[in-house]
Design a protein around this motif. Structure first.
Motif, short mmCIF file in Angstrom:
data_model
loop_
_atom_site.label_atom_id
_atom_site.label_comp_id
_atom_site.label_asym_id
_atom_site.label_seq_id
_atom_site.Cartn_x
_atom_site.Cartn_y
_atom_site.Cartn_z
N TYR A 62 0.82 -1.20 0.00
CA TYR A 62 0.00 0.00 0.00
C TYR A 62 0.86 1.26 0.00
N ALA A 66 0.15 4.69 4.52
CA ALA A 66 -0.82 3.80 5.17
C ALA A 66 -0.31 3.43 6.56
N GLU A 70 -0.60 -2.27 7.95
CA GLU A 70 -1.21 -2.68 6.68
C GLU A 70 -0.15 -3.10 5.65
N GLU A 135 1.57 6.10 8.59
CA GLU A 135 0.49 7.08 8.63
C GLU A 135 0.92 8.28 9.48
#
Length: 207
Positions: A62, A66, A70, A135
């Motif tokens: 990703y 992210a 994840e 993130e």
């Protein structure tokens, strides 16, 4: 999810005759062979070049923005593979201050994440369009002292994958760990590496 096998392409000058090592990290969808071609544009004619290959041509699934979980276990596997490449360079006779890093896009993010988690005096690092991963940044991951290591981070503004705010946040983190950081922002530049960026890398890092 996936982990990465130990596939490392080696080029440039044989280690016994080289003055330094260059570890190159390709972007998403690219390959070790692709990024190794970039080494020809650097002042790296006396370097051994190491380029690991990501499984499925992607270091993690990703966006680098992210939540880290994840992108696991691929992200941790990628960082472990870089650690193996560094260990190989050290075994080949290069001290840390003779090891350089360069990456583009996903490879640039991984370059910054690896060196900041393992800060010491390296030869230098170039991150063509990248920033630290997550993130939000987990500052507990970042340890060590760069001892003046030159680091160049370049990016477009806007860039479709890498916001300028994360580039700037990453630069400040590295500066706080005693890296000699230079940031160059190109207004309206596409998601690519320009000749100007290569020239800057040669002026500031591959001296």
């Amino acid at each position: 999810m996936y982990t990465h096998s130990n596939q490392i392409s080696i080029g440039g000058v044989p280690a016994a005759n080289a003055k330094a090592a260059l570890i190159m990290l390709h972007g998403r969808g690219a390959s070790a062979a692709d990024i190794m071609r970039l080494a020809r544009e650097f002042n790296a004619t006396e370097m051994t070049v190491y380029a690991p290959q990501a499984t499925n041509n992607s270091w993690y699934p990703y966006s680098f923005l992210a939540p880290v979980e994840e992108n696991e276990p691929a992200l941790s596997s990628a960082l472990a593979l870089i650690d193996e490449v560094v260990a190989q360079a050290l075994a080949d006779g290069f001290t840390a201050d003779k090891i350089y890093f360069a990456g583009f896009s996903q490879g640039a993010c991984l370059t910054l994440e690896y060196i900041t988690r393992n800060a010491k005096q390296y030869g230098g690092a170039v991150a063509f369009t990248g920033g630290l991963i997550g993130e939000e940044l987990n500052l507990n991951n970042y340890k060590g002292d760069f001892a003046g290591t030159p680091v160049l981070i370049t990016t477009g503004d806007p860039d479709p994958h890498v916001p300028l705010s994360r580039v700037e946040e990453s630069a400040e983190q590295l500066k706080g760990m005693n890296a000699n950081v230079s940031v160059k922002v190109y207004k309206g530049r596409q998601h690519t590496i320009s000749y100007d960026e290569i020239a800057l890398a040669n002026q500031m890092v591959f001296i």
